[in-house]
Design a protein around this motif. Structure first.
Motif, mmCIF file in Angstrom:
data_model
loop_
_atom_site.group_PDB
_atom_site.id
_atom_site.type_symbol
_atom_site.label_atom_id
_atom_site.label_comp_id
_atom_site.label_asym_id
_atom_site.label_seq_id
_atom_site.Cartn_x
_atom_site.Cartn_y
_atom_site.Cartn_z
ATOM 1 N N GLN A 202 64.451 47.432 -13.712
ATOM 2 C CA GLN A 202 64.186 48.877 -13.744
ATOM 3 C C GLN A 202 65.144 49.579 -14.714
ATOM 4 O OE1 GLN A 202 61.577 50.262 -12.052
ATOM 5 N NE2 GLN A 202 61.214 48.064 -11.728
ATOM 6 N N PRO A 203 64.652 50.656 -15.363
ATOM 7 C CA PRO A 203 65.562 51.399 -16.240
ATOM 8 C C PRO A 203 66.629 52.130 -15.415
ATOM 9 C CG PRO A 203 63.457 52.538 -16.053
ATOM 10 C CD PRO A 203 63.303 51.222 -15.346
ATOM 11 N N MET A 204 67.782 52.309 -16.029
ATOM 12 C CA MET A 204 68.866 53.065 -15.384
ATOM 13 C C MET A 204 68.383 54.470 -15.018
ATOM 14 S SD MET A 204 71.086 54.112 -18.738
ATOM 15 C CE MET A 204 70.475 55.421 -19.825
ATOM 16 N N LYS A 205 69.076 55.094 -14.087
ATOM 17 C CA LYS A 205 68.771 56.496 -13.763
ATOM 18 C C LYS A 205 69.471 57.378 -14.786
ATOM 19 C CE LYS A 205 68.252 55.802 -8.840
ATOM 20 N NZ LYS A 205 69.394 54.991 -8.355
ATOM 21 N N GLU A 206 68.705 58.327 -15.284
ATOM 22 C CA GLU A 206 69.198 59.129 -16.405
ATOM 23 C C GLU A 206 69.093 60.603 -16.058
ATOM 24 O OE1 GLU A 206 67.342 57.680 -19.901
ATOM 25 O OE2 GLU A 206 68.492 58.976 -21.218
ATOM 26 N N PRO A 207 70.197 61.208 -15.654
ATOM 27 C CA PRO A 207 70.113 62.603 -15.238
ATOM 28 C C PRO A 207 69.988 63.543 -16.430
ATOM 29 C CG PRO A 207 72.387 61.870 -15.195
ATOM 30 C CD PRO A 207 71.558 60.667 -15.575
ATOM 31 N N LYS A 208 69.490 64.735 -16.155
ATOM 32 C CA LYS A 208 69.468 65.779 -17.191
ATOM 33 C C LYS A 208 70.902 66.183 -17.502
ATOM 34 C CE LYS A 208 65.018 67.963 -16.347
ATOM 35 N NZ LYS A 208 64.664 67.772 -14.929
ATOM 36 N N HIS A 209 71.154 66.489 -18.765
ATOM 37 C CA HIS A 209 72.483 66.920 -19.176
ATOM 38 C C HIS A 209 72.337 68.213 -19.967
ATOM 39 C CE1 HIS A 209 76.570 65.791 -21.242
ATOM 40 N NE2 HIS A 209 76.567 66.986 -20.713
ATOM 41 N N PRO A 210 72.305 69.331 -19.243
ATOM 42 C CA PRO A 210 72.066 70.605 -19.932
ATOM 43 C C PRO A 210 73.229 70.998 -20.834
ATOM 44 C CG PRO A 210 72.591 71.000 -17.624
ATOM 45 C CD PRO A 210 72.518 69.511 -17.802
ATOM 46 N N VAL A 211 72.912 71.777 -21.865
ATOM 47 C CA VAL A 211 73.959 72.246 -22.791
ATOM 48 C C VAL A 211 74.964 73.106 -22.023
ATOM 49 C CG1 VAL A 211 74.401 73.633 -24.859
ATOM 50 C CG2 VAL A 211 72.413 72.103 -24.766
ATOM 51 N N LEU A 212 74.467 74.024 -21.211
ATOM 52 C CA LEU A 212 75.329 74.808 -20.319
ATOM 53 C C LEU A 212 74.817 74.569 -18.899
ATOM 54 C CD1 LEU A 212 75.582 78.185 -22.322
ATOM 55 C CD2 LEU A 212 77.337 76.403 -22.119
ATOM 56 N N ALA A 213 75.762 74.518 -17.962
ATOM 57 C CA ALA A 213 75.410 74.131 -16.590
ATOM 58 C C ALA A 213 74.236 74.951 -16.075
ATOM 59 C CB ALA A 213 76.616 74.309 -15.676
ATOM 60 N N HIS A 214 73.378 74.256 -15.363
ATOM 61 C CA HIS A 214 72.164 74.887 -14.875
ATOM 62 C C HIS A 214 71.988 74.482 -13.422
ATOM 63 C CE1 HIS A 214 68.712 77.161 -15.959
ATOM 64 N NE2 HIS A 214 67.918 76.323 -15.321
ATOM 65 N N GLY A 215 71.998 75.442 -12.514
ATOM 66 C CA GLY A 215 71.796 75.100 -11.099
ATOM 67 C C GLY A 215 73.070 74.666 -10.410
ATOM 68 N N LYS A 216 73.782 73.745 -11.055
ATOM 69 C CA LYS A 216 74.992 73.202 -10.449
ATOM 70 C C LYS A 216 76.069 73.023 -11.517
ATOM 71 C CE LYS A 216 74.620 69.670 -6.927
ATOM 72 N NZ LYS A 216 74.539 68.288 -6.717
ATOM 73 N N VAL A 217 77.310 73.070 -11.081
ATOM 74 C CA VAL A 217 78.392 72.568 -11.939
ATOM 75 C C VAL A 217 78.788 71.207 -11.387
ATOM 76 C CG1 VAL A 217 79.292 74.770 -12.758
ATOM 77 C CG2 VAL A 217 80.087 73.860 -10.566
ATOM 78 N N ARG A 218 79.161 70.285 -12.287
ATOM 79 C CA ARG A 218 79.351 68.904 -11.832
ATOM 80 C C ARG A 218 80.697 68.287 -12.162
ATOM 81 N NH1 ARG A 218 73.868 69.220 -13.064
ATOM 82 N NH2 ARG A 218 72.540 68.775 -11.257
#
Ligand SMILES: Cc1cc2nc3c(=O)[nH]c(=O)nc-3n(C[C@H](O)[C@H](O)[C@H](O)COP(=O)(O)OP(=O)(O)OC[C@H]3O[C@@H](n4cnc5c(N)ncnc54)[C@H](O)[C@@H]3O)c2cc1C
Lengths: 263, 789
Positions: free
Chosen positions: B91-107
């Motif tokens: 299976q392919p790795m899990k690939e999260p979204k990486h927004p330019v500026l935080a969106h919804g959450k800070v991580r």
């Protein structure tokens, strides 16, 4: 940095007057204060520069006392106390790097009372007197915990008077990143007593290790320290650079080494 | 007599004249007329839900032009990942979204939330303080093992868990490895941490976006190791700007160590903002921002088992690793603990069976990516530490056990996919034994003991895969890019030569070394050759500099393009001398007809090419400009043997490195002085990781505790000894034209186990037999605690 006004008085009296303004603050070498300002962690309305006050810059011997102006830089102290008080010269010579030593002052260091500052250990061990524009304060009364001193708002450290010990040495065990002392011990032997000042180690800031003072008072030898139990580890700073137990252990090691090196 | 020019000469670095006289042109030295400044408001919590961002008061502050938030980037892409790893189950790795500026959450602490653009930087900072953030703090995911537990807080809610991938290599060998370990005469097990480090190049990152409203072209000036890669990633995946409308310039760059490979949000923001506001927009990272936004390095937790037979031959290696990805996938992050790591787990040895399991984990920390050595230091560290431990357990000499297992026949097909083309590990060890004076160690140890110090000797062997890399192979392994390199060679009408290379120099010294190669090939003096790099507008598409690839891949492209030029010039010379092309020889900068005294000067041929009055126009085009793209046939395999002697103060735990000796095989060496410098720098960096550097997060809050030089210890001159380095025993690479292997990462790869092996040896000599391992960094407090634990 937030914006601020700056004044450059030429005398202590003018500086004291300038410091009367609301939220005014003295700046000496700026080695501590400038980084704080750059990070916007302080917002003085006015800085009163002490660096132009010539009457605060001197090192002189007065009988058995070494008298140092509050505006004297570490570099000057390293050079000019070497003859009469090599223990203090050695301490000053290992503060920061040449740029820091050529700007930073003893007054700034004593006023700031960083728990890892070097001079306070010497001041306590020697029983120095802190002189301000208003009064004289014994070192034992002056240092009141991390970053806490007896100074009042707007009070300026103008002079520090060190009784000159027969023998002394400062042992600094450096924190690997900042190279401030992780533990620094100043040992001063006088005709009638021994002073041991410890910096960097305690949650309560700089302190005198009285058990060691007593033991060394009757036998000024490194071995005299070996039998002592180290200060209580739970009173010592514990952080990413060392546990309280490690610092407590280092207090003993550095004291022994300071005694062995004392000259 | 050492050579004084051409290949093998220690030509002084011409770029140092400008660097040492303060006349370099770094990105922050560039100021574009009318530029505005951007300040990023960054998260001060590790993890949180963004309920609201109120910028109204801040927008009204003096000088503010605009405040961007995550919402502004909904229509454009996120920061892409350049490598897809396939897990053990296909299976392919899990690939999260990486927004330019935080969106919804800070991580993570440092995650950018708002970008405030103002006339001055101070105005932007003032306005940032007036932004009202409504963030609900969430529990921080910091510890990797805890992150994988059931019910753990999720860094990315939509991924379902915090596991990026569970990778096995070589998966087909898993059972055979288990069996070999079960049946082994001896198994040595070691658990270790490869500590997280902050790259800390001297120059922090900078980005300037510029937009030309008349042409519709965008320009990004940035501190990058690979401007073409940034142009492709940012143009195609984030902002939707085609290459012909986007120029990326990476001028003088003050060090990278990997951290300036990746495409960062700040670059996209500046480019986007410049177009939106029709104003150039500049961002200069502070050192504090660098700590919390430059991709960090390493951060692996590993258990390694080494199986040996009764004769002390290695029969199998099995590893299990947790690798920290941080909060998002940085450009090449997934490749580091997998293909750049597992493929080196055979090391210099004939171990027939290897199985590595790597689980990559998302946490609320700064993204982790390749850092000097990238995966290979992690492989070397664990393998060479476990071998040392095995030697100690078995009571055998650490050198002999290594020699017994050395690969000696080349080419050598490892059980971990790669094929070593050349090497001579015994010769390196012979060289090391002599240079490091192992014979005198006992006497030096006795001297140290007289002073109350514990002396230890550590050795290490390593091999790395450099010259990254054959495109078809890395494509199979998940790379979303090719890894060729390019060069255009232009000879001017009056004879000077310019190389436009896709490689990028940010300290390596290309401007000095590449002309040495050209000089060797053509007979031109080095000062007749100029190197241009770092600007997509005037260099061919190239993949940039990392993985010790510049001379091996970029240099090879340059050689190929230069060969084309020489061939064409021979044709012209043949015409001018009315001779057969096959009879023309190029020697000392002129073309002659073999066996005659007829010759024509280099300059005359150049002039003829550009003033083609007497010229075979029917056969060849005028002008002298050729381009080559070079795609390597294999990796290159630099290898080395290192030795280190330390003194440990038993009362304080402080380690002092007394001696450090290296014997490296870099293949052919182009400029020995520059290679010495690369090794010195790599060693200092490795010693930094081994003794001093540690990026520490609070395990509960996710705050970065080592966020400045007050708490993060970089190695300084007095932390390292005078190094004794040697690279005269190279075995040439068999598949590139210069026979070169690359030297940029060796020092950082080979040094960490050497130092730790030496410290363990010292501590053991003090009677602390229970100390079989200490985790890096070996700070005084840790060494003291190990001895007294
Ligand atoms: C890289 C680096 C390394 C360092 N290493 C060490 C070290 O190893 N050991 C060590 O002890 N220190 C170290 N320091 C701190 C250095 O000694 C500082 O110079 C000193 O602590 C402050 O002195 P200053 O003159 O710079 O004071 P400033 O920074 O100007 O002021 C510090 C504070 O004191 C107040 N102040 C200044 N002068 C007076 C005065 N005369 N009366 C009343 N208040 C005053 C100011 O208002 C401010 O609050 C280091 C600093 C740096 C930058």
């Amino acid at each position: 940095m937030y914006s601020f006004d700056i004044e450059r008085p030429k005398s202590v009296a003018d500086a004291v007057a300038a410091l009367g303004a609301d939220e005014a603050q003295p700046i000496a070498g700026g080695q501590t204060l400038i980084p704080t300002l750059k990070q916007r962690l302080a917002s003085p309305s006015k800085l009163v520069a002490l660096s132009g006050i010539e009457e605060m810059k001197y090192v002189r011997r007065d009988g058995d006392t070494l008298v140092i102006g509050g505006g004297t830089t570490h570099g000057t102290i390293a050079r000019e106390t070497a003859e009469h008080f090599p223990g203090l010269a050695g301490l000053a010579a290992r503060i920061g790097d040449p740029a820091v030593r050529n700007r930073g002052t003893i007054g700034g260091s004593i006023a700031n009372n960083d728990p890892s500052a070097c001079y306070p250990s010497a001041a306590l061990a020697c029983g120095a007197t802190i002189v301000t524009d208003k009064r004289e304060i014994a070192a034992d009364d002056y240092f009141q915990g991390m970053f806490m001193t007896a100074l009042e708002e707007g009070e300026i450290v103008t002079e520090i008077r060190f009784p000159i010990p027969e023998k002394s040495a400062y042992m600094k065990f450096e924190q690997i990143a900042s190279r401030f002392p992780l533990v620094g011990v100043f040992v001063a032997k006088f005709a009638d007593k021994v002073g041991v000042g410890v910096t960097g180690a305690s949650n309560d800031g700089v302190f005198r290790w009285s058990e060691a003072e007593q033991a060394l008072g009757s036998n000024f030898a490194a071995d005299a320290v070996s039998g002592l139990t180290a200060p209580d580890a739970s009173d010592m700073i514990s952080d990413l650079h060392g546990t309280g137990a490690y610092r407590a252990h280092l207090v003993g090691v550095m004291t022994k080494r300071a005694v062995a090196a004392a000259s | 007599m050492p050579k004084d020019h051409g290949i093998g000469a220690s030509t002084k670095r011409r770029e140092d004249v400008r660097f040492l006289t303060g006349t370099g042109n770094y990105t922050d030295d560039i100021n574009v007329y009318g530029q505005a400044y951007v300040h990023f408001l960054r998260s001060d919590v590790a993890h949180g839900t963004i309920n609201g961002i109120d910028t109204a008061a801040a927008e009204a502050m003096p000088g503010v032009l605009h405040i961007f938030t995550g919402k502004d980037f909904e229509a454009v892409g996120g920061i892409p990942c350049g490598w897809q790893v396939t897990d053990r189950f296909g299976q392919p790795m899990k690939e999260p979204k990486h927004p330019v500026l935080a969106h919804g959450k800070v991580r993570h602490v440092g995650d950018p939330i708002c970008a405030v653009v103002a006339e001055t930087l101070e105005q932007a900072r003032d306005a940032a303080e007036a932004i009202e953030l409504d963030i609900d703090e969430l529990p921080a995911v910091v510890n990797m093992a805890k992150a994988l537990e059931d019910g753990a807080t999720l860094v990315h809610d939509d991924l379902g868990d915090n596991l990026c991938y569970d990778w096995g290599f070589v998966e087909e060998n898993k059972e055979a490895v288990d069996e070999a370990i079960k049946n082994a005469a001896h198994v040595t097990t070691l658990e270790l941490v490869n500590n997280r480090v902050v790259p800390n190049p001297m120059e922090p990152r900078v980005a300037i976006g510029d937009f030309n409203a008349a042409s519709g072209d965008s320009t990004l000036y940035t501190t990058s190791q690979n401007p073409h890669v940034i142009r492709l990633l940012m143009g195609a995946f984030v902002l939707g700007i085609p290459e012909h409308k986007l120029r990326v310039v990476a001028p003088d760059v003050g060090g990278g160590f990997g951290s300036k490979i990746y495409h960062y949000a700040e670059e996209a923001l500046c480019t986007f903002a410049a177009k939106a506001l029709k104003r150039p927009v500049k961002w200069t990272s502070t050192r504090s921002e660098a700590f919390m936004s430059d991709a960090h390095g390493r951060d692996h937790v590993t258990t390694i088992e080494l199986a040996l037979d009764a004769d002390h031959k290695f029969t199998a290696v099995r590893t299990s690793t947790l690798a920290n990805m941080g909060a998002y996938l940085s450009t090449f992050a997934p490749s580091v603990p997998t293909w750049l790591h597992g493929t080196l787990m055979a090391g210099n040895y004939t171990t027939p069976l290897v199985y590595c399991n790597v689980r990559a984990v998302f946490t609320n920390t700064v993204p982790v990516d390749a850092y000097r050595g990238a995966g290979r230091p992690e492989a070397t560290y664990q393998l060479e530490r476990v071998i040392d431990k095995a030697a100690r357990e078995l009571g055998v000499d650490p050198i002999e056990i290594r020699r017994k297992n050395f690969v000696t026949e080349f080419p050598y097909q490892t059980p971990v996919a790669v094929e070593y083309d050349s090497g001579d590990f015994h010769r390196l060890m012979d060289k090391l034994e002599a240079a490091a004076d192992f014979g005198g160690f006992a006497a030096r140890r006795a001297e140290s003991e007289k002073k109350g110090m514990l002396r230890g000797l550590g050795i290490n062997c390593f091999i790395e895969a450099c010259g990254i890399a054959p495109s078809n192979l890395v494509g199979q392994l998940g790379a979303r890019a090719g890894l060729y390199e390019s060069a255009t060679v232009r000879v001017n009408a009056t004879g000077g030569l310019v190389v436009m290379t896709g490689s990028h120099s940010h300290g390596q010294g290309h401007e000095t070394v590449f002309p040495q190669v050209i000089s060797e090939m053509t007979g031109l003096e080095e000062h007749m050759v100029e190197i241009e790099h770092g600007d997509t507008a005037n260099t061919p598409m190239g993949m940039g500099t990392y993985g010790s690839r510049s001379i091996a891949v970029g240099g090879s492209a340059m050689v190929r393009a230069t060969e084309k030029i020489i061939n064409k010039m021979k044709k012209i010379a043949a015409h001018l001398m009315e001779a057969a092309e096959g009879d023309i020889e190029l020697k000392d900068g002129s073309f002659s007809v073999a066996g005659t005294d007829k010759s024509v000067a280099w300059g005359d041929v150049c002039l003829a090419a550009y003033v083609p009055h007497n010229y075979p126009l029917e056969d060849i085009e005028p002008g002298l400009e050729e381009t080559a793209f070079y795609d390597p046939a294999n990796f290159t395999y630099p290898a080395g043997a290192y030795a280190c002697e330390v003194e440990v103060d038993p009362e304080t735990g402080k380690v002092r490195i007394d001696r450090f000796t290296t014997a490296d095989d870099f293949g052919n060496v182009m400029n020995p002085m520059i290679v010495d410098g690369q090794v010195h720098g790599g060693l200092a960096q490795g010693i930094g990781q081994a003794l001093l550097e540690n990026s520490t997060y609070d395990p509960e809050t996710g705050q970065l505790l080592s966020a400045s030089y007050m708490d993060y210890a970089m190695p300084r001159a007095d932390d390292v000894p005078f190094f004794k380095v040697d690279h005269t025993n190279g075995t040439p690479c068999t598949h590139n034209p210069l026979g070169v292997k690359g030297c940029g990462e060796a020092g950082a790869i080979g040094s960490t186990p050497t130092v730790v092996n030496a410290v363990v040896d010292a501590v053991q000599s003090g009677g602390h037999k229970h100390v079989t391992h200490i985790d890096m960094p070996l700070t005084p407090g840790r060494v003291w605690a190990a001895m007294n634990g």
